[in-house]
Design an enzyme around this catalytic site. Structure first.
Site, PDB file in Angstrom:
ATOM      1  N   ALA A  12      -5.695 -21.516  -7.346  1.00  0.00           N
ATOM      2  CA  ALA A  12      -4.722 -21.808  -8.405  1.00  0.00           C
ATOM      3  C   ALA A  12      -4.394 -20.540  -9.184  1.00  0.00           C
ATOM      4  CB  ALA A  12      -5.278 -22.883  -9.330  1.00  0.00           C
ATOM      5  N   GLY A  13      -4.402 -19.427  -8.467  1.00  0.00           N
ATOM      6  CA  GLY A  13      -4.086 -18.149  -9.112  1.00  0.00           C
ATOM      7  C   GLY A  13      -2.584 -17.946  -9.201  1.00  0.00           C
ATOM      8  N   GLY A  16      -0.739 -19.708  -6.093  1.00  0.00           N
ATOM      9  CA  GLY A  16      -0.926 -21.162  -6.180  1.00  0.00           C
ATOM     10  C   GLY A  16      -0.162 -21.755  -7.357  1.00  0.00           C
ATOM     11  N   ASP A  35      -9.538 -24.839  -7.666  1.00  0.00           N
ATOM     12  CA  ASP A  35      -9.939 -23.428  -7.804  1.00  0.00           C
ATOM     13  C   ASP A  35     -11.385 -23.382  -8.272  1.00  0.00           C
ATOM     14  OD1 ASP A  35      -8.061 -20.621  -8.226  1.00  0.00           O
ATOM     15  OD2 ASP A  35     -10.143 -20.603  -8.952  1.00  0.00           O
ATOM     16  N   ARG A  84      -4.837  -7.861  -3.446  1.00  0.00           N
ATOM     17  CA  ARG A  84      -4.976  -6.394  -3.330  1.00  0.00           C
ATOM     18  C   ARG A  84      -4.863  -5.702  -4.681  1.00  0.00           C
ATOM     19  NH1 ARG A  84      -1.048  -3.670   0.905  1.00  0.00           N
ATOM     20  NH2 ARG A  84       0.409  -5.405   0.641  1.00  0.00           N
ATOM     21  N   ASN A 122      -4.923 -13.120   2.596  1.00  0.00           N
ATOM     22  CA  ASN A 122      -4.906 -11.949   3.488  1.00  0.00           C
ATOM     23  C   ASN A 122      -6.303 -11.488   3.886  1.00  0.00           C
ATOM     24  OD1 ASN A 122      -2.200 -11.120   4.053  1.00  0.00           O
ATOM     25  ND2 ASN A 122      -1.944 -10.776   1.849  1.00  0.00           N
ATOM     26  N   HIS A 177       0.953  -9.311   9.922  1.00  0.00           N
ATOM     27  CA  HIS A 177       1.407  -9.108   8.542  1.00  0.00           C
ATOM     28  C   HIS A 177       0.684  -7.884   7.996  1.00  0.00           C
ATOM     29  CE1 HIS A 177       3.006 -10.038   4.672  1.00  0.00           C
ATOM     30  NE2 HIS A 177       1.858 -10.395   4.134  1.00  0.00           N
TER      31      HIS A 177
HETATM   32  N1  APR Z   1     -11.978 -22.033  -3.528  1.00  0.00           N
HETATM   33  C1  APR Z   1     -10.883 -22.145  -4.303  1.00  0.00           C
HETATM   34  N2  APR Z   1     -10.332 -21.105  -4.982  1.00  0.00           N
HETATM   35  C2  APR Z   1     -10.929 -19.912  -4.866  1.00  0.00           C
HETATM   36  C3  APR Z   1     -12.066 -19.704  -4.058  1.00  0.00           C
HETATM   37  C4  APR Z   1     -12.609 -20.831  -3.380  1.00  0.00           C
HETATM   38  N3  APR Z   1     -13.707 -20.743  -2.604  1.00  0.00           N
HETATM   39  N4  APR Z   1     -12.416 -18.389  -4.166  1.00  0.00           N
HETATM   40  C5  APR Z   1     -11.510 -17.795  -4.953  1.00  0.00           C
HETATM   41  N5  APR Z   1     -10.604 -18.701  -5.388  1.00  0.00           N
HETATM   42  C6  APR Z   1      -9.468 -18.521  -6.290  1.00  0.00           C
HETATM   43  C7  APR Z   1      -9.696 -17.521  -7.410  1.00  0.00           C
HETATM   44  O1  APR Z   1     -10.483 -18.095  -8.450  1.00  0.00           O
HETATM   45  C8  APR Z   1      -8.266 -17.238  -7.845  1.00  0.00           C
HETATM   46  O2  APR Z   1      -7.846 -18.059  -8.939  1.00  0.00           O
HETATM   47  O3  APR Z   1      -8.354 -17.983  -5.589  1.00  0.00           O
HETATM   48  C9  APR Z   1      -7.427 -17.559  -6.613  1.00  0.00           C
HETATM   49  C10 APR Z   1      -6.606 -16.388  -6.104  1.00  0.00           C
HETATM   50  O4  APR Z   1      -5.634 -16.129  -7.057  1.00  0.00           O
HETATM   51  P1  APR Z   1      -5.148 -14.655  -7.436  1.00  0.00           P
HETATM   52  O5  APR Z   1      -6.334 -13.788  -7.644  1.00  0.00           O
HETATM   53  O6  APR Z   1      -4.159 -14.780  -8.544  1.00  0.00           O
HETATM   54  O7  APR Z   1      -4.444 -14.142  -6.097  1.00  0.00           O
HETATM   55  P2  APR Z   1      -2.959 -14.460  -5.569  1.00  0.00           P
HETATM   56  O8  APR Z   1      -2.035 -13.423  -6.042  1.00  0.00           O
HETATM   57  O9  APR Z   1      -2.640 -15.883  -5.823  1.00  0.00           O
HETATM   58  O10 APR Z   1      -3.181 -14.186  -4.004  1.00  0.00           O
HETATM   59  C11 APR Z   1      -4.063 -14.977  -3.243  1.00  0.00           C
HETATM   60  O11 APR Z   1      -2.886 -14.539  -1.203  1.00  0.00           O
HETATM   61  O12 APR Z   1      -1.202 -13.015  -0.658  1.00  0.00           O
HETATM   62  C12 APR Z   1      -2.572 -13.275  -0.626  1.00  0.00           C
HETATM   63  O13 APR Z   1      -3.542 -11.083  -0.689  1.00  0.00           O
HETATM   64  C13 APR Z   1      -3.356 -12.269  -1.422  1.00  0.00           C
HETATM   65  O14 APR Z   1      -5.463 -12.929  -0.525  1.00  0.00           O
HETATM   66  C14 APR Z   1      -4.626 -13.025  -1.662  1.00  0.00           C
HETATM   67  C15 APR Z   1      -4.163 -14.471  -1.825  1.00  0.00           C
END
Ligand code: APR
Length: 312
Positions: A12-13, A16, A35, A84, A122, A177
């Protein structure tokens, strides 16, 4: 009465959260966010519920730290993982995101084994393969989002260059990708007219290099996190094609069983997405240069996959 469509967003970052908002704007179904970060999914769901009220959307939102919330979802979109930072390649995320994918895939296997799964985390082609292998879902129901985004970036740059609407440009970006992705110049048209009639080869070379680096260009500007509006819009286009059985032809990371001469690997190819998931992989005739670049990209995916597949 048919149940309302349920869209599960695992992670839910930034991506999401943006998918959740767009799904509500389009009223594609109800949305549940999951999340591991305490409060994050619940907080975003609450905020999004208020946004839905303001927008006049009928979408209902829920958030949880528990995978049981995705029970019987029609679509799962996986963005769980780390993003990243400047100077990092997508491949640098491999070990961290592979560990995260392990629990995500278990959650999907247990609670939503009939869903259509779109992986966004990724390094994409590897995470899609890992998710399919660990969840045990059929390969037709697990797909990676990359080519739609890379093609949108290509179309956006070409549109700027030519002064036309991106909606008038058709383009496909295939392969992995990563830095070796392959914008297919031979299939790029402006409303059916070959792009080479509009832009000189040297300029097209420069635009295609920019496409390959577009993700890094955004990361460098943002300084924290990576692109999220465009990945969110791209993943949602794939989900919508599945849910509405639109049968759109989109470049996606799909499981190859000999297509393009590639066996048992996920890579970006044109696919048709309908209510059976990946309904067809379309094999295009590549020029010899394109075939060589595609093969190079496949070699890179294979090397990475060999590193993690033993751990599956
Ligand atoms: N289960 C659920 N959520 C998780 C887990 C898990 N086991 N581990 C990590 N997360 C959550 C993190 O808490 C975070 O809120 O995944 C979320 C990722 O969100 P962001 O850090 O904001 O990343 P975002 O920009 O959304 O990108 C996510 O997509 O494009 C790719 O490279 C990017 O790998 C990255 C992914």
């Amino acid at each position: 009465m048919k149940q309302k469509i349920k869209i599960a967003l695992i992670g839910a970052g930034n991506i999401g959260g943006t998918i959740a908002l767009l799904a509500g704007v389009k009223e594609l179904g109800d949305v549940v966010l999951v999340d591991v970060a305490e409060g994050l999914a619940k907080g975003k769901a609450l905020d999004l519920s208020h946004a839905a009220a303001a927008l006049g959307s009928s979408t209902a939102y829920a958030g949880s730290t528990d995978y049981s919330a995705i029970q019987d979802a029609d679509v799962c979109i996986v963005t769980a993982g780390v993003a990243r930072r400047p100077g990092m390649s997508r491949d640098d995320l491999l070990s961290t995101n592979a560990e995260i994918m392990r629990s995500v895939a278990q959650g999907i296997k247990h609670y939503a084994p009939a869903s259509f799964v779109i992986v966004v985390s990724n390094p994409l082609d590897i995470m899609a393969a890992f998710c399919q292998r660990l969840s045990g879902l059929p390969p037709e129901k697990v797909i990676g989002m990359a080519g739609v985004l890379d093609s949108a970036r290509y179309r956006s740059f070409l549109a700027d260059e030519c002064g036309v609407s991106p909606s008038s440009i058709q383009a496909l970006v295939l392969g992995g990708h990563g830095d070796e992705m392959l914008p297919l110049r031979s299939c790029t048209t402006i409303n059916g007219a070959p792009v080479s009639l509009f832009i000189a080869d040297a300029r097209l070379d420069a635009i295609e290099t920019r496409v390959r680096n577009a993700g890094a260009e955004v990361v460098a500007l943002l300084r924290s996190g990576s692109a999220y509006y465009s990945p969110a819009a791209s993943a949602l286009e794939m989900a919508e094609s599945y849910l509405k059985d639109s049968k759109k032809l989109l470049a996606c990371s799909a499981f190859l069983r000999g297509e393009y001469g590639v066996h048992n690997l996920y890579a970006g190819v044109p696919v048709i997405i309908g209510n059976a998931g990946v309904e067809r992989i379309v094999e295009l005739k590549l020029t010899s240069e394109e075939q060589a670049a595609f093969s190079q990209s496949i070699r890179h995916i294979k090397e990475l996959w060999e590193k993690v597949s033993l751990a599956c």
